[in-house]
Design a protein around this motif. Structure first.
Motif, PDB file in Angstrom:
ATOM      1  N   VAL A   1      -0.448   0.828  -4.386  1.00 30.93           N
ATOM      2  CA  VAL A   1      -1.021   1.223  -2.879  1.00 30.93           C
ATOM      3  C   VAL A   1      -2.340   0.040  -2.794  1.00 30.93           C
ATOM      4  O   VAL A   1      -2.447  -0.315  -1.760  1.00 30.93           O
ATOM      5  N   TYR A   2      -3.210  -0.015  -3.847  1.00 30.82           N
ATOM      6  CA  TYR A   2      -4.565  -0.643  -3.802  1.00 30.82           C
ATOM      7  C   TYR A   2      -4.066  -2.185  -3.332  1.00 30.82           C
ATOM      8  O   TYR A   2      -4.346  -2.919  -2.634  1.00 30.82           O
TER       9      TYR A   2
ATOM     10  N   GLU B   1      -2.404  -2.505   0.078  1.00 30.55           N
ATOM     11  CA  GLU B   1      -3.264  -2.564   1.229  1.00 30.55           C
ATOM     12  C   GLU B   1      -4.122  -3.846   1.254  1.00 30.55           C
ATOM     13  O   GLU B   1      -4.469  -3.981   2.313  1.00 30.55           O
TER      14      GLU B   1
ATOM     15  N   ARG C   1       4.202  -2.678   5.116  1.00 29.08           N
ATOM     16  CA  ARG C   1       3.961  -1.193   5.383  1.00 29.08           C
ATOM     17  C   ARG C   1       4.831  -0.361   4.946  1.00 29.08           C
ATOM     18  O   ARG C   1       4.555   0.718   4.567  1.00 29.08           O
TER      19      ARG C   1
ATOM     20  N   LEU D   1       4.245  -0.229   1.431  1.00 27.25           N
ATOM     21  CA  LEU D   1       3.203   0.964   0.985  1.00 27.25           C
ATOM     22  C   LEU D   1       3.487   2.384   1.318  1.00 27.25           C
ATOM     23  O   LEU D   1       2.909   3.134   0.699  1.00 27.25           O
TER      24      LEU D   1
ATOM     25  N   LYS E   1       3.154   5.249  -1.651  1.00 28.70           N
ATOM     26  CA  LYS E   1       2.339   6.556  -1.539  1.00 28.70           C
ATOM     27  C   LYS E   1       3.246   7.832  -1.551  1.00 28.70           C
ATOM     28  O   LYS E   1       2.816   8.663  -2.104  1.00 28.70           O
TER      29      LYS E   1
END
Length: 540
Positions: free
Chosen positions: A423-424, A427, A469, A472, A476
């Motif tokens: 995720v990091y 992003e 996206r 991502l 998550k």
């Protein structure tokens, strides 16, 4: 009088007989009929045949009329005239003077689009051509009838919109309960008489091969060459494969046995423009819908590889955009970096005594000279390959120990907190891409230039943003575990433990799969970093 002036002459330009006849007294009207049915089902085609017979007889029986033909569109919607070939042919013939009057059953047969209906009625009336709508008993040549024609056209369009809405409701209802049938025009699948998909073994093997080749660094061009070279036809039966079709295959969830409903939608029933569904409408994912050709682990790795390639940064600041180009041919294009300036290395060619010799050189040094990169140097390709192979051989002398170190490094960085790290990273990539898009749009607005090229690049960047996206969102949702990372660890481990793995010859596929980075230092050494962080050094 000017002495250079030529002799004054008069040239007679004959009138167009077809157009002149419209103004002649006691003329016979050239009358045609327009018929249309919206589907090609048997009862509809029978209706079309009946219409054609009726109008042929009606026109022939009238002594004041001359038969100008029947124009008929089969299986075509009336919401747009653009795709109705016979309708457009009739309009052209009217403009050429071949038709003076048109008979049609009703406003719904003429057009279900209010704008199209009134536009063409007015164009025809301007050149003296009338349209008789028999069901409504309206003659378009009478100006007072335009209001009624418009009214009935609005009703026809509303009816189309209502029908379209009912059809959409039914389709979405079937999507919701998983009974909607989708097309399987994909390499590797066919359907039985009931519309159920089944695997075609020879084609399925080709699909598995291209997924594997893609993970082994093959470009879309190389996949295209494989499919064409082995005689595989596209789903439409073509011998030539478009790279966009291959890209679609690599992203298609049907290959893992799933079906995602409503990936696209039509904006409205009039324009029929198809748009990608980016969340505007509900989507339905049906898992394990049919036999899979590709396992989920491989499919997920391919999606990550697609995102990685799409998000490559440019290597030279002379490029128009911030995006780089993926090279599937030479592994070092993506791996080799300069220890002096941090820039990428590029393969170049030099002619020496009637033969070509290839070198790898720092792109910053090539583009800007020693002001940008003072101490980098070019390396003859064969010497570079030899140094890399020597380094890898030393590092792999105790293969089991190396594998354990790589596994422990990868799992330390990813296990327990794998999804958090994913995720990091994602992003950060999204933030960087958003910043790049803003800079790019500002540059486009300030400098002008090729608008189409800027728009194409922006579209590409937006597609990459959408892909990131989606990744991502997936990361998550899998915060507690990362199957993709574990699969990559297992895949790399299996490769390193292969009995026939050796470093006697340079192989781009193997290098790309196990090496993370190769740094060329100014002291004539290379620093090789394997995936997992293990490093080795070798003199060039």
């Amino acid at each position: 009088m000017d002495g250079n002036m030529g002799i004054r002459t008069i040239t007679k330009i004959e009138a167009n007989p077809a157009l002149f006849s419209r103004t002649a007294d006691n003329r016979k009207l050239k009358v045609a009929a327009y018929c249309r049915v919206s589907t090609d089902e048997e009862d509809q085609l029978n209706s079309l045949e009946t219409q054609m017979k009726y109008y042929t007889g009606k026109i022939s029986e009238n002594s004041a009329w001359t038969f100008a033909g029947i124009y008929a569109d089969e299986g075509i919607s009336g919401t747009s005239v653009d795709k109705r070939k016979e309708f457009m042919r009739l309009m052209r013939d009217c403009q050429k003077g071949k038709v003076d009057y048109i008979l049609t059953k009703s406003t719904t047969r003429f057009a279900r689009n209010t704008v199209d209906s009134l536009t063409w009625v007015r164009k025809l009336r301007a050149i003296g051509v009338g349209v008789m709508f028999e069901e409504q008993n309206l003659d378009s040549l009478k100006a007072e009838n335009e209001t009624f024609i418009g009214f009935y056209s609005v009703m026809a369009q509303s009816e189309s919109e209502s029908i379209s809405g009912n059809v959409k409701w039914g389709v979405r209802k079937r999507m919701k309960n998983g009974t909607y049938k989708v097309r399987f025009d994909l390499l590797g699948y066919s359907v039985d008489k009931d519309g159920n998909p089944y695997i075609v073994p020879a084609e399925a093997e080709a699909v598995r091969t291209i997924f594997k080749m893609f993970l082994d660094s093959a470009s879309l061009l190389q996949l295209q060459q494989y499919l064409e070279g082995n005689g595989f036809k596209t789903p439409r039966g073509n011998s030539v494969w478009q790279r966009s079709v291959i890209s679609y295959m690599l992203k298609n969830e049907k290959y893992v046995g799933d079906v995602l409903y409503q990936k696209t939608y039509r904006r409205d029933c009039i324009s029929k423009k198809v748009l990608r569904n980016n969340g505007e409408l509900t989507r339905y994912l049906i898992s394990n819908n049919h036999p899979a050709i590709i396992d989920r682990e491989t499919f997920n790795l391919v999606q990550l590889e697609i995102a990685r390639r799409s998000n490559k940064r440019k290597k030279s600041d002379k490029g128009l955009t911030e995006l780089g180009k993926y090279s599937g041919k030479y592994a070092l294009t993506d791996l080799l970096v300069c220890g002096c300036c941090g820039g990428a290395y590029k393969r170049t060619c030099k002619n020496e005594t009637d033969k070509k010799v290839y070198y790898w050189r720092c792109i910053n040094r090539i583009d800007h000279g020693t002001t940008a990169c003072r101490d980098s140097f070019g390396i003859e390709e064969k010497k570079l390959h030899s140094a890399i192979l020597r380094c890898l051989s030393k590092m792999m002398s105790d293969r089991e120990e190396v594998v354990r170190l790589i596994q422990s490094n990868l799992q330390y960085g990813e296990s327990g907190n794998a999804a958090t790290l994913d995720v990091y990273n994602l992003e950060n990539q999204i933030a960087q891409l958003n910043e790049d898009m803003t800079i790019f749009m500002d540059r486009a607005a300030s400098t002008g230039g090729d608008v189409d090229k800027y728009e194409a690049e922006l579209k590409k960047m937006f597609e990459q943003l959408t892909a990131l996206r989606n990744l991502l969102e997936t990361a998550k949702s899998q915060a507690a575990q990362s199957e993709t990372v574990n699969n990559e660890v297992a895949r790399l481990t299996a490769l390193l433990m292969e009995a026939d793995l050796n470093f006697s010859e340079f192989d781009d596929v193997t290098i790309r799969r196990i090496v993370e980075c190769i740094q060329v230092n100014t002291d004539k050494h290379i620093l090789v970093t394997l995936k997992g962080g293990l490093q080795g050094e070798e003199l060039i």
